[in-house]
Design a protein around this motif. Sequence first.
Motif, PDB file in Angstrom:
ATOM      1  N   TRP A  15       0.848  -1.191   0.000  1.00  0.00           N
ATOM      2  CA  TRP A  15       0.000   0.000   0.000  1.00  0.00           C
ATOM      3  C   TRP A  15       0.883   1.240   0.000  1.00  0.00           C
ATOM      4  CZ3 TRP A  15      -5.460  -0.365   0.244  1.00  0.00           C
ATOM      5  CH2 TRP A  15      -5.961  -1.653   0.455  1.00  0.00           C
ATOM      6  N   LEU A  16       0.644   2.132  -0.953  1.00  0.00           N
ATOM      7  CA  LEU A  16       1.296   3.438  -0.969  1.00  0.00           C
ATOM      8  C   LEU A  16       0.235   4.432  -0.521  1.00  0.00           C
ATOM      9  CD1 LEU A  16       4.032   4.753  -1.705  1.00  0.00           C
ATOM     10  CD2 LEU A  16       3.073   5.240  -3.968  1.00  0.00           C
ATOM     11  N   ALA A  17       0.362   4.902   0.712  1.00  0.00           N
ATOM     12  CA  ALA A  17      -0.757   5.626   1.320  1.00  0.00           C
ATOM     13  C   ALA A  17      -0.254   6.662   2.316  1.00  0.00           C
ATOM     14  CB  ALA A  17      -1.701   4.643   2.019  1.00  0.00           C
ATOM     15  N   GLN A  18      -1.173   7.542   2.720  1.00  0.00           N
ATOM     16  CA  GLN A  18      -0.875   8.623   3.646  1.00  0.00           C
ATOM     17  C   GLN A  18      -1.789   8.526   4.869  1.00  0.00           C
ATOM     18  OE1 GLN A  18      -1.293  12.402   1.483  1.00  0.00           O
ATOM     19  NE2 GLN A  18      -1.028  11.260  -0.409  1.00  0.00           N
ATOM     20  N   HIS A  19      -1.422   9.243   5.909  1.00  0.00           N
ATOM     21  CA  HIS A  19      -2.304   9.386   7.062  1.00  0.00           C
ATOM     22  C   HIS A  19      -3.521  10.208   6.629  1.00  0.00           C
ATOM     23  CE1 HIS A  19      -3.741  10.901  10.977  1.00  0.00           C
ATOM     24  NE2 HIS A  19      -3.213   9.785  11.442  1.00  0.00           N
ATOM     25  N   PRO A  20      -4.750   9.832   7.028  1.00  0.00           N
ATOM     26  CA  PRO A  20      -5.091   8.841   8.046  1.00  0.00           C
ATOM     27  C   PRO A  20      -5.283   7.413   7.515  1.00  0.00           C
ATOM     28  CG  PRO A  20      -7.059  10.026   7.414  1.00  0.00           C
ATOM     29  CD  PRO A  20      -5.939  10.641   6.619  1.00  0.00           C
ATOM     30  N   VAL A  21      -5.143   7.208   6.202  1.00  0.00           N
ATOM     31  CA  VAL A  21      -5.353   5.866   5.655  1.00  0.00           C
ATOM     32  C   VAL A  21      -4.368   4.865   6.259  1.00  0.00           C
ATOM     33  CG1 VAL A  21      -5.221   4.487   3.537  1.00  0.00           C
ATOM     34  CG2 VAL A  21      -6.394   6.699   3.520  1.00  0.00           C
ATOM     35  N   THR A  22      -3.126   5.304   6.473  1.00  0.00           N
ATOM     36  CA  THR A  22      -2.124   4.391   7.034  1.00  0.00           C
ATOM     37  C   THR A  22      -2.541   3.879   8.405  1.00  0.00           C
ATOM     38  OG1 THR A  22      -0.925   6.376   7.750  1.00  0.00           O
ATOM     39  CG2 THR A  22      -0.152   5.291   5.746  1.00  0.00           C
ATOM     40  N   ARG A  23      -3.276   4.691   9.156  1.00  0.00           N
ATOM     41  CA  ARG A  23      -3.759   4.254  10.478  1.00  0.00           C
ATOM     42  C   ARG A  23      -4.689   3.051  10.317  1.00  0.00           C
ATOM     43  NH1 ARG A  23      -5.317   6.942  15.424  1.00  0.00           N
ATOM     44  NH2 ARG A  23      -6.040   5.286  16.814  1.00  0.00           N
ATOM     45  N   VAL A  24      -5.591   3.116   9.357  1.00  0.00           N
ATOM     46  CA  VAL A  24      -6.534   2.029   9.124  1.00  0.00           C
ATOM     47  C   VAL A  24      -5.792   0.790   8.618  1.00  0.00           C
ATOM     48  CG1 VAL A  24      -8.573   1.313   7.829  1.00  0.00           C
ATOM     49  CG2 VAL A  24      -8.373   3.673   8.645  1.00  0.00           C
ATOM     50  N   LEU A  25      -4.857   0.986   7.699  1.00  0.00           N
ATOM     51  CA  LEU A  25      -4.124  -0.141   7.126  1.00  0.00           C
ATOM     52  C   LEU A  25      -3.278  -0.856   8.172  1.00  0.00           C
ATOM     53  CD1 LEU A  25      -2.947   1.523   3.793  1.00  0.00           C
ATOM     54  CD2 LEU A  25      -4.859  -0.068   4.100  1.00  0.00           C
ATOM     55  N   GLU A  26      -2.592  -0.089   8.996  1.00  0.00           N
ATOM     56  CA  GLU A  26      -1.749  -0.702  10.025  1.00  0.00           C
ATOM     57  C   GLU A  26      -2.592  -1.459  11.034  1.00  0.00           C
ATOM     58  OE1 GLU A  26       0.228   2.824  11.192  1.00  0.00           O
ATOM     59  OE2 GLU A  26       1.714   2.734   9.563  1.00  0.00           O
ATOM     60  N   ASP A  27      -3.755  -0.905  11.405  1.00  0.00           N
ATOM     61  CA  ASP A  27      -4.650  -1.616  12.318  1.00  0.00           C
ATOM     62  C   ASP A  27      -5.128  -2.931  11.718  1.00  0.00           C
ATOM     63  OD1 ASP A  27      -4.378   0.410  14.132  1.00  0.00           O
ATOM     64  OD2 ASP A  27      -6.351   1.302  13.782  1.00  0.00           O
ATOM     65  N   SER A  28      -5.160  -2.995  10.378  1.00  0.00           N
ATOM     66  CA  SER A  28      -5.630  -4.199   9.697  1.00  0.00           C
ATOM     67  C   SER A  28      -4.501  -5.152   9.343  1.00  0.00           C
ATOM     68  CB  SER A  28      -6.390  -3.804   8.416  1.00  0.00           C
ATOM     69  OG  SER A  28      -7.492  -2.981   8.729  1.00  0.00           O
ATOM     70  N   GLY A  29      -3.266  -4.819   9.752  1.00  0.00           N
ATOM     71  CA  GLY A  29      -2.138  -5.705   9.490  1.00  0.00           C
ATOM     72  C   GLY A  29      -1.636  -5.677   8.061  1.00  0.00           C
ATOM     73  N   GLU A  30      -1.942  -4.618   7.304  1.00  0.00           N
ATOM     74  CA  GLU A  30      -1.509  -4.524   5.917  1.00  0.00           C
ATOM     75  C   GLU A  30      -0.069  -4.020   5.827  1.00  0.00           C
ATOM     76  OE1 GLU A  30      -3.117  -5.420   3.170  1.00  0.00           O
ATOM     77  OE2 GLU A  30      -4.929  -6.072   4.220  1.00  0.00           O
ATOM     78  N   THR A  31       0.554  -4.245   4.667  1.00  0.00           N
ATOM     79  CA  THR A  31       1.928  -3.821   4.426  1.00  0.00           C
ATOM     80  C   THR A  31       1.927  -2.447   3.780  1.00  0.00           C
ATOM     81  OG1 THR A  31       2.651  -6.108   4.120  1.00  0.00           O
ATOM     82  CG2 THR A  31       4.088  -4.383   3.248  1.00  0.00           C
ATOM     83  N   VAL A  32       2.361  -1.449   4.539  1.00  0.00           N
ATOM     84  CA  VAL A  32       2.469  -0.084   4.019  1.00  0.00           C
ATOM     85  C   VAL A  32       3.878   0.094   3.463  1.00  0.00           C
ATOM     86  CG1 VAL A  32       2.381   2.369   4.601  1.00  0.00           C
ATOM     87  CG2 VAL A  32       0.761   0.771   5.657  1.00  0.00           C
ATOM     88  N   HIS A  33       3.974   0.460   2.200  1.00  0.00           N
ATOM     89  CA  HIS A  33       5.279   0.600   1.556  1.00  0.00           C
ATOM     90  C   HIS A  33       6.092   1.687   2.269  1.00  0.00           C
ATOM     91  CE1 HIS A  33       8.367   1.238  -1.469  1.00  0.00           C
ATOM     92  NE2 HIS A  33       7.933   0.166  -2.122  1.00  0.00           N
ATOM     93  N   PRO A  34       7.380   1.439   2.521  1.00  0.00           N
ATOM     94  CA  PRO A  34       8.197   2.449   3.222  1.00  0.00           C
ATOM     95  C   PRO A  34       8.214   3.803   2.523  1.00  0.00           C
ATOM     96  CG  PRO A  34       9.365   0.351   3.097  1.00  0.00           C
ATOM     97  CD  PRO A  34       8.135   0.193   2.263  1.00  0.00           C
ATOM     98  N   ALA A  35       8.069   3.824   1.197  1.00  0.00           N
ATOM     99  CA  ALA A  35       8.077   5.095   0.469  1.00  0.00           C
ATOM    100  C   ALA A  35       6.861   5.952   0.801  1.00  0.00           C
ATOM    101  CB  ALA A  35       8.142   4.845  -1.032  1.00  0.00           C
ATOM    102  N   SER A  36       5.869   5.373   1.484  1.00  0.00           N
ATOM    103  CA  SER A  36       4.723   6.176   1.919  1.00  0.00           C
ATOM    104  C   SER A  36       5.165   7.344   2.790  1.00  0.00           C
ATOM    105  CB  SER A  36       3.725   5.297   2.672  1.00  0.00           C
ATOM    106  OG  SER A  36       3.203   4.278   1.846  1.00  0.00           O
ATOM    107  N   ALA A  37       6.286   7.159   3.493  1.00  0.00           N
ATOM    108  CA  ALA A  37       6.797   8.237   4.346  1.00  0.00           C
ATOM    109  C   ALA A  37       7.212   9.453   3.535  1.00  0.00           C
ATOM    110  CB  ALA A  37       7.980   7.724   5.172  1.00  0.00           C
ATOM    111  N   TYR A  38       7.476   9.279   2.236  1.00  0.00           N
ATOM    112  CA  TYR A  38       7.893  10.401   1.390  1.00  0.00           C
ATOM    113  C   TYR A  38       6.716  11.166   0.811  1.00  0.00           C
ATOM    114  CZ  TYR A  38      12.364   7.873   1.414  1.00  0.00           C
ATOM    115  OH  TYR A  38      13.512   7.228   1.785  1.00  0.00           O
TER     116      TYR A  38
END
Length: 699
Positions: free
Chosen positions: A344-367
Amino acid sequence: MHQVVERPARPADQMGTVERDGVTIAYQVWDGPAGKTGPTVVLLPTWSIVPSRVWKAQVPYLARHFRVITFDGRGAGASSRPVGAAAYADQEYVADALAVLDAAGAQQCVLVGFSRGCPWALQLAAAQPDRVLGIVCVGVAAGLVPSLEERSRWNWNERHDSNEGWAKYNRHYWLEGGYEDFVRFFFGQLFNEPHSTKQTEDCIRWSLQTTPEVLVDTEEARQDRTPGAPDVTCPVLVVQGDKDAIRPYAEGVRLAELTGGSLVTIAGGGHAPHARDPVAFNRLLKAFVDQVAPQPVRRTWVRAMNRPRRALYLSSPIGLGHARRDLAIAQELRRRRPELQIDWLAQHPVTRVLEDSGETVHPASAYLINESAHVEFEAEEHDLHAFQAIRRMDEILVANFLTFADVVDDRHYDLVIGDEAWEVDYFLHENPELKRFSYAWLTDFVGWLPMPDGGAAEAHLTADYNAEMLGHRARFPRLRDHSLFVGDSDDIITATFGPGLPSIRDWTTANYTFTGYITGFRPALEQPRRRSDRLLCVVTVGGSGVGSALLRRVLDAVPLARRLVPELEFMFVTGPRLDPAELPVVEGVTVHGYLPDLPQQLAVADLAITQGGLTTCMELTAQRVPFIYIPLQHHFEQEFHVRTRLDRYNAGHHLSYAEASDPQVLAEAIAKRLTQPVDYLPVATDGAVRAAELLDQLL
């Protein structure tokens, strides 16, 4: 509409000034990636008609890879406006650049010049060859070839009987009231590519921040310049549009010849390819810097049959509804393809939902630069001009697309899914050669629409944006492997895309596949709502931070509503981007922040109050909960697209914000809705399954 206040996509890490002979020059520095050594990229000023913000599409991307410096040229931006032509001679700009480099501690650099900044880059490199590793010149204006005929026939110093066309390029016209008319003409010529309204608007706005007197001084100084290009020893890259209406295309060709440099021609491009075609230009610029200052590379190439089946999912960060429906689609995809890896290439607040669901957030999302923060900056009191907010998000969209491009360059993906990933869809159509994967686009509305108080000007802009999209789709129909509409054809508004353009419903029906609505959960239709003798009203404003004003207006109505309905209690849900502690304490009200189980909380409510966002309204419709929705003012999607769909479902009670701001009106509406039966059309529950079936075809 409020006055435009600019918010840079990526603020500078350092800001400073240097002073030379009483002239102050303001500069900015972006430190670049931590721990990385390498050259500094210096984006030089150009003609003082615009400040250093003219590089806004370059800075965020470059600063992710290099140290970057910009400065406002004398006469522009935050720098001084000295008086007299001598203050604007070429050698003054070159000396300013050297002073900035010294103050910022830039030892070795790559210089980037635009238009009149190109001669300054060459002169600086000739003066300090050991310091300058390379030069990039875009839209060269160095006097190397004669001017365009339509310009050269008008003398800048003489009065003319005509003020048409290039006759506007005249000192007397500027000083005697014609300056604004001139800049509108000038930037219309500079951005002569179709659909360049935003770039043109930006430059007109910036040009009105300086004065005609300053530009007269700069032009007088230019009249004394000796044309030519000094000898330089470093590599040179020239980027020139062959439809440049400011300087002849031949000027870029000539500079490349004189310097032994490389020439990249932008076929069909105008004078400022860095602004009009920023993805292509930024990638050229980064490749050039990497070439003249190579750094060690560590990467892995995986043999074709060793590559796992992998998808990259982009979920819109504006609210949380996209995340819930995208998770439902992803789960259905995994049922069909258990081996499928999803990043997942995503931003907050979506990353909050994805992390709660155990999904893999791509490290480049931080950029990624946060789009929700931009929307919150644009919002006023329950007022968000959504179309203009997205237009003013242009530099963010460029930067985030280039992050996406880096991700798909670095790793193979079989499928890219973009749920209203506007930047990916737009810039893939502008740069179709970058598509190397199956690509599916999802949306729940089609068509930009003007607000009535925007008048003819806004109607022209929305039609222009729609026409560009229609042109993209007609020219590159196979760029999207699927265009999925989250809903049904009857959900689509019947308006046209603009004068002379097709009906939105007819065109969408012909060009999209319909999934039905995707709720992201199974509606709990049989769950009882009443809890003992109490009634519950849930007030929610979605996942962005623009709902605080509405929460306060509802709080104002709570005492009156509880007098009308004494057994009524309220639950306020602020979401992940508003602090619950900022709301005052009111009897009968409990306040929560982010609730992962919000759909379940809504299911047991006797009434809900929300903004006009589609997701929450359709979740309430699916669960047959009575609700009042109060769209954000000037939000074309909520005011038109969402309302059309809700009217089709006979769902919800619409209130304007003005009505909701009257506590008595809102309290009476609350009491009335608690007693009226629900008569909604049923909402499909298999949308995620249908979407996954279509996406599976691409794997």
